[in-house]
Scaffold this active site. Structure first.
Site, short mmCIF file in Angstrom:
data_model
loop_
_atom_site.label_atom_id
_atom_site.label_comp_id
_atom_site.label_asym_id
_atom_site.label_seq_id
_atom_site.Cartn_x
_atom_site.Cartn_y
_atom_site.Cartn_z
N THR A 1 0.81 -1.22 0.00
CA THR A 1 0.00 0.00 0.00
C THR A 1 0.85 1.27 0.00
O THR A 1 0.63 2.17 -0.81
CB THR A 1 -0.94 0.01 1.22
OG1 THR A 1 -1.82 -1.12 1.14
CG2 THR A 1 -1.77 1.28 1.26
N ILE A 2 1.82 1.35 0.90
CA ILE A 2 2.69 2.53 0.96
C ILE A 2 3.84 2.40 -0.03
O ILE A 2 4.17 3.36 -0.73
CB ILE A 2 3.23 2.73 2.39
CG1 ILE A 2 2.07 2.94 3.38
CG2 ILE A 2 4.19 3.92 2.44
CD1 ILE A 2 1.22 4.16 3.09
N SER B 1 3.39 7.80 11.42
CA SER B 1 2.19 7.22 10.83
C SER B 1 1.31 8.27 10.15
O SER B 1 1.50 9.48 10.32
CB SER B 1 1.37 6.52 11.92
OG SER B 1 0.76 7.48 12.77
N CYS B 2 0.34 7.78 9.41
CA CYS B 2 -0.58 8.67 8.70
C CYS B 2 -1.29 9.63 9.66
O CYS B 2 -1.39 10.83 9.39
CB CYS B 2 -1.59 7.85 7.90
SG CYS B 2 -2.48 6.62 8.88
N ASN B 3 -1.77 9.12 10.78
CA ASN B 3 -2.47 9.97 11.74
C ASN B 3 -1.54 10.97 12.41
O ASN B 3 -1.89 12.14 12.59
CB ASN B 3 -3.16 9.11 12.80
CG ASN B 3 -4.48 8.55 12.34
OD1 ASN B 3 -5.32 9.29 11.84
ND2 ASN B 3 -4.67 7.25 12.48
N ARG C 1 -10.47 4.74 10.24
CA ARG C 1 -11.12 3.82 9.31
C ARG C 1 -10.83 2.38 9.76
O ARG C 1 -9.79 2.08 10.33
CB ARG C 1 -10.64 4.07 7.88
CG ARG C 1 -9.13 3.89 7.66
CD ARG C 1 -8.78 2.48 7.26
NE ARG C 1 -7.35 2.30 7.10
CZ ARG C 1 -6.57 1.78 8.02
NH1 ARG C 1 -7.05 1.50 9.23
NH2 ARG C 1 -5.29 1.55 7.76
N HIS D 1 -0.95 7.90 19.27
CA HIS D 1 -0.75 9.06 18.40
C HIS D 1 -0.17 10.26 19.15
O HIS D 1 0.70 10.96 18.61
CB HIS D 1 -2.07 9.44 17.75
CG HIS D 1 -2.78 8.28 17.11
ND1 HIS D 1 -3.75 7.55 17.77
CD2 HIS D 1 -2.64 7.70 15.91
CE1 HIS D 1 -4.19 6.59 16.98
NE2 HIS D 1 -3.53 6.64 15.84
N HIS E 1 -9.41 8.52 7.74
CA HIS E 1 -9.58 8.81 9.16
C HIS E 1 -10.12 10.24 9.29
O HIS E 1 -9.94 11.07 8.39
CB HIS E 1 -8.25 8.77 9.91
CG HIS E 1 -7.45 7.53 9.73
ND1 HIS E 1 -7.89 6.28 10.10
CD2 HIS E 1 -6.19 7.35 9.25
CE1 HIS E 1 -6.96 5.38 9.86
NE2 HIS E 1 -5.92 6.01 9.34
N GLN F 1 -5.30 7.70 4.73
CA GLN F 1 -4.31 6.84 5.37
C GLN F 1 -3.35 6.16 4.39
O GLN F 1 -2.26 5.75 4.78
CB GLN F 1 -5.02 5.77 6.21
CG GLN F 1 -5.68 4.64 5.43
CD GLN F 1 -7.03 5.00 4.84
OE1 GLN F 1 -7.53 6.09 5.07
NE2 GLN F 1 -7.61 4.09 4.09
#
Length: 337
Positions: free
Chosen positions: A11-12, A140-142, A169, A194, A220, A301
């Site tokens: 994915t990334i 991380s994405c968040n 999500r 986070h 998210h 994300q």
């Protein structure tokens, strides 16, 4: 032109590969896969040399009609830096077992622990701290989303305290093995990871986070409350967001009032895979009451960390000392607003 490899074309990894390929000061030498799936097939069809991380599986790739250029170890010998996009925990193991032994610089993703890697990265907040580093973790994405919007607030006002609720999500769109499908699942550990993660980037910020999973795959969302040091107005905040890199103020009145509409907007922009690299902030949600700022934002994300990886490469390989110049260069190459 620096030689970059992707360990873990998922994915990334596949997004970082395309982002690196769009730059003029770095190139993708190869990518790795463990299994002969559609992503491996697509990598070869896109022109990437494919290396296998489990040599014993070469026959499986041959049977699937997927051409293999060699083993992961052979790829690593050709690189200036590897971006490790393997699942959480495996990257730290690779750092010890492989990269340190062969003297290869490496970037890791947010699934790894900060302490295991040694340095965490956000282009806007601490680019300079990571110049010349050997091992860096892109958060991380968040955490990336929080850093992108908290940093400009921190700069114009100072921050006494942050409280944020992360509505996460349930799974990525292609992940058919995860849920929930018909449930809301609270993360009962408080704080969620986070908040402490933000502190690996902005170390003197007081931040507490809670999180929950909901049955959606798109994005998210964050509900953020900030106690401000100095008196500022909502216009000051909106101006700061407008001027911040990779932050995109959006309006509900323009039918961008939901994550579905935002992701449709990304498709209309012609983004690869429909990605939204920026952090959308709903302008109507920005309010200040009694010295406390409230706002809501969304995080795609699958893609918001991708440009951060490109900037981390530049910092670590000392291709650019000025973080803002790197950000602008990356943004231009990737079509980021």
């Amino acid at each position: 032109m620096k030689s970059i490899g992707i360990n873990g074309y998922g994915t990334i990894g596949k997004r970082v590969a395309d982002a690196v390929s769009a730059q003029d000061d770095m190139k993708i030498v190869g990518v790795t896969k463990r299994t002969p799936d559609y992503e491996a097939k697509a990598a070869v069809e896109k022109g990437y040399d494919l290396y296998i991380s489990v040599p014993e599986r070469e026959s499986q790739f041959e049977e699937a009609g997927i051409e293999v250029a060699g083993t992961a170890d052979e790829l690593f010998e050709k690189l200036d830096l590897v971006v490790d996009c393997t699942p959480g925990g495996i990257g730290a193991q690779n750092k010890t077992d492989i990269y340190e032994k062969i003297g290869l610089k490496a970037i890791f993703e947010g699934g790894e622990d900060h302490d295991a890697i040694g340095s965490s990265f956000n282009a806007e907040a601490n680019y300079a701290d990571n110049i010349g580093e050997d091992y860096v973790r892109v958060v991380s994405c968040n955490t990336t989303g929080l850093c992108r919007t908290l940093k400009p607030i921190y700069d114009i006002s100072g921050i006494k305290k942050v409280r944020a609720v992360m509505v996460r999500r349930g799974a990525d769109p292609s992940d058919v093995k995860k849920g929930p499908i018909n449930s809301i699942v609270p993360t009962t550990e408080v704080p969620s990871h986070h908040g402490p993660d933000v502190q690996t980037i902005i170390d003197d910020i007081n931040v507490m986070t809670m999180a929950l999973l909901v049955p959606t795959t798109l994005m998210h969302t964050h509900n953020i409350m900030v106690e401000l040091e100095d008196k500022i107005t909502t216009d000051d905040v909106l101006d700061a967001f407008e001027n911040a890199h990779r932050v995109l103020p959006v309006q509900k009145s323009l039918k961008l009032g939901s994550t579905a509409e935002i992701m449709e907007y990304a498709k209309d922009l012609g983004r690869s895979r429909g990605d939204m690299y920026e952090i959308p902030v709903w302008k109507e949600s920005v309010n200040i009451e009694n010295g406390e700022l409230f706002y809501m934002q969304a995080v795609h994300q699958e893609s918001d960390v991708v440009p951060e990886n490109v900037d981390a490469i530049r910092a670590m390989l000392e291709l650019e000392e000025d973080g803002e110049k790197s950000i602008l260069k990356t943004n231009k190459a990737m079509g980021i607003l």
